[in-house]
Every structure is written in C-alpha cells, then in structure tokens.
Design a protein around this motif. Structure first.
Motif, mmCIF file in Angstrom:
data_model
loop_
_atom_site.group_PDB
_atom_site.id
_atom_site.type_symbol
_atom_site.label_atom_id
_atom_site.label_comp_id
_atom_site.label_asym_id
_atom_site.label_seq_id
_atom_site.Cartn_x
_atom_site.Cartn_y
_atom_site.Cartn_z
ATOM 1 N N TYR A 165 16.383 72.539 84.327
ATOM 2 C CA TYR A 165 16.407 71.095 84.517
ATOM 3 C C TYR A 165 17.845 70.598 84.538
ATOM 4 O O TYR A 165 18.746 71.196 83.959
ATOM 5 C CB TYR A 165 15.664 70.390 83.375
ATOM 6 N N SER A 166 18.029 69.489 85.184
ATOM 7 C CA SER A 166 19.309 68.786 85.141
ATOM 8 C C SER A 166 18.991 67.302 85.008
ATOM 9 O O SER A 166 17.882 66.854 85.308
ATOM 10 C CB SER A 166 20.126 69.053 86.404
ATOM 11 N N PHE A 167 19.961 66.535 84.559
ATOM 12 C CA PHE A 167 19.755 65.103 84.404
ATOM 13 C C PHE A 167 19.833 64.407 85.762
ATOM 14 O O PHE A 167 20.630 64.780 86.616
ATOM 15 C CB PHE A 167 20.792 64.494 83.459
ATOM 16 N N ALA A 168 19.015 63.406 85.925
ATOM 17 C CA ALA A 168 19.070 62.581 87.137
ATOM 18 C C ALA A 168 20.438 61.915 87.210
ATOM 19 O O ALA A 168 21.097 61.712 86.184
ATOM 20 C CB ALA A 168 17.960 61.532 87.102
ATOM 21 N N ASP A 169 20.862 61.602 88.432
ATOM 22 C CA ASP A 169 22.188 61.016 88.613
ATOM 23 C C ASP A 169 22.385 59.740 87.803
ATOM 24 O O ASP A 169 23.485 59.456 87.340
ATOM 25 C CB ASP A 169 22.440 60.720 90.097
ATOM 26 N N ASP A 170 21.331 58.958 87.641
ATOM 27 C CA ASP A 170 21.450 57.691 86.919
ATOM 28 C C ASP A 170 21.103 57.811 85.430
ATOM 29 O O ASP A 170 21.004 56.820 84.723
ATOM 30 C CB ASP A 170 20.579 56.617 87.572
ATOM 31 N N ALA A 171 20.957 59.020 84.951
ATOM 32 C CA ALA A 171 20.572 59.221 83.543
ATOM 33 C C ALA A 171 21.735 58.898 82.618
ATOM 34 O O ALA A 171 22.864 59.318 82.848
ATOM 35 C CB ALA A 171 20.108 60.659 83.315
ATOM 36 N N VAL A 172 21.453 58.129 81.594
ATOM 37 C CA VAL A 172 22.440 57.839 80.550
ATOM 38 C C VAL A 172 22.215 58.873 79.451
ATOM 39 O O VAL A 172 21.226 58.812 78.732
ATOM 40 C CB VAL A 172 22.279 56.401 80.011
ATOM 41 N N THR A 173 23.132 59.835 79.349
ATOM 42 C CA THR A 173 22.945 60.940 78.405
ATOM 43 C C THR A 173 23.718 60.754 77.109
ATOM 44 O O THR A 173 23.551 61.522 76.181
ATOM 45 C CB THR A 173 23.371 62.275 79.043
ATOM 46 N N GLU A 174 24.556 59.733 77.062
ATOM 47 C CA GLU A 174 25.350 59.503 75.860
ATOM 48 C C GLU A 174 25.541 58.013 75.664
ATOM 49 O O GLU A 174 25.863 57.299 76.610
ATOM 50 C CB GLU A 174 26.716 60.182 76.004
ATOM 51 N N ILE A 175 25.321 57.559 74.437
ATOM 52 C CA ILE A 175 25.588 56.160 74.105
ATOM 53 C C ILE A 175 26.373 56.129 72.798
ATOM 54 O O ILE A 175 26.307 57.056 71.995
ATOM 55 C CB ILE A 175 24.293 55.319 73.965
ATOM 56 N N THR A 176 27.126 55.086 72.638
ATOM 57 C CA THR A 176 27.832 54.870 71.377
ATOM 58 C C THR A 176 27.347 53.542 70.821
ATOM 59 O O THR A 176 27.338 52.537 71.539
ATOM 60 C CB THR A 176 29.350 54.843 71.586
ATOM 61 N N VAL A 177 26.920 53.569 69.581
ATOM 62 C CA VAL A 177 26.486 52.332 68.927
ATOM 63 C C VAL A 177 27.370 52.094 67.716
ATOM 64 O O VAL A 177 27.842 53.035 67.077
ATOM 65 C CB VAL A 177 24.994 52.374 68.493
ATOM 66 N N VAL A 178 27.606 50.846 67.452
ATOM 67 C CA VAL A 178 28.384 50.457 66.283
ATOM 68 C C VAL A 178 27.429 49.796 65.302
ATOM 69 O O VAL A 178 26.723 48.857 65.658
ATOM 70 C CB VAL A 178 29.535 49.503 66.658
#
Length: 186
Positions: free
Chosen positions: A78-91
């Motif tokens: 599998y690979s991530f879709a082009d529009d996939a958000v695989t990383e987020i940063t939350v404060v």
C-alpha cells in the motif's frame, strides 16, 4: 519454430487514505489527542501511529506540542493517496484556572486574613507565600502575597503562572473614654 510471447505486468501499490478522528482547532490539557485510521487496507495489514516518535499513545497528555504520524511498514503493498495527510502537529495549551484571592486590600491590625485558592486546582499544584503563619494581620508593614502555579499544565487566564496582591494593614483604632467625674474631699 517455437514462438515466445512476453507480457509485462506492472503491479502498483494500492492507495489508502488517512482518517483522523477528533481533530479540533485547539487542544487544552486534559483533552485526548487525535488518532489516525487508514481506510482501504486489507484486514490484518498493520500500520503504525507515532506520537512524538513513540509508538505508544501517551498515558499523560501534558501541555506542549505533539507530532502525530502514520507510517506504513516497509515493503507494504500500500501507499498513501496523494492527498493523504500522514502527519499532523497539535499544540496542547495549558488549562486556564481562576484565582480567588479571598483577601481584602486592607485589614486592621489583628484581623483574620483569608487564604487564596485556585478554583478547581488541588492545592499541591500551587504555592501561596507572603502570609503570616498566624493567619492574622500581625504587622503594620502589610504583606505582598504571591500565588505561584507549580504544575506546568495550568496557567491563569492571561497565561501567567504567578499573581501578586499587596495588602495594607492599618493600625487598630482604639477608643478612649475619659471618666470626667471627679470626687474631691478636703
């Protein structure tokens, strides 16, 4: 003659999407961090979610910054879709608390003083200094009372962790009455 036919088959990785649950604009101490799910995976195919690099969901979510990342295993089909958000940063912000002074600006000498408290916060998470041990206004010098939050997950509404209040102690008013009746004998 033997004829040979050759066909090239290209196998592409299947594309998957990341779905983040419980995403919000801001987080406050005590909230839960978002988690990620991958849609489009065959059951039993693993993936990893990391929190600041650790694969373990934090047991204690403290104020600060968290980078949450979804990782597929090496050699995954599998690979991530082009529009996939695989990383987020939350404060995660500090939780705002309210100080209740329970102190007047002025006291008369000998009068009992109040004690400041922080609403909803255990007293082990802040200190109060500057009050006399006796609990009464016992000096004409007055007091500067300081309340300091010692747990980094909390702050006052303005973001500070220290508040001060100056208390004036006035001299005790004493009434003197004179006995004006005199008795004289000669």
């Amino acid at each position: 003659d033997d004829a040979v036919a050759t066909k090239t088959v290209t196998i592409r990785q299947s594309s998957v999407k990341v779905v983040w649950n419980d995403t919000q604009d801001s987080y406050v101490y005590g909230d839960k961090l978002p988690t990620a799910l991958i849609s489009g995976l065959t059951e039993g195919v693993d993936y990893t979610v990391t929190y600041n690099g650790s694969t373990t969901y934090p047991s204690q979510i403290n104020a600060g910054s968290y980078t949450i990342k979804v990782v597929l295993p090496e050699n995954s089909p599998y690979s991530f879709a082009d529009d996939a958000v695989t990383e987020i940063t939350v404060v995660v912000e500090t939780k705002k608390v309210t100080l209740i002074w329970n102190l007047n600006d002025e006291y008369e000498f000998g009068e009992e003083l109040g004690t400041p408290v922080i609403e909803g916060l255990d007293s082990s998470k802040y200190t109060v200094t500057g009050l006399p041990a006796s609990g009464t206004a016992d000096t004409a010098d007055g007091y500067t009372v300081t309340v300091t939050i010692t747990d980094s997950n909390y702050a006052f509404a303005d973001g500070s962790v220290t508040a001060e209040k100056t208390i004036t102690v006035n001299a005790k008013k004493v009434e003197i009455s004179w006995n004006t009746t005199y008795s004289y004998s000669y």
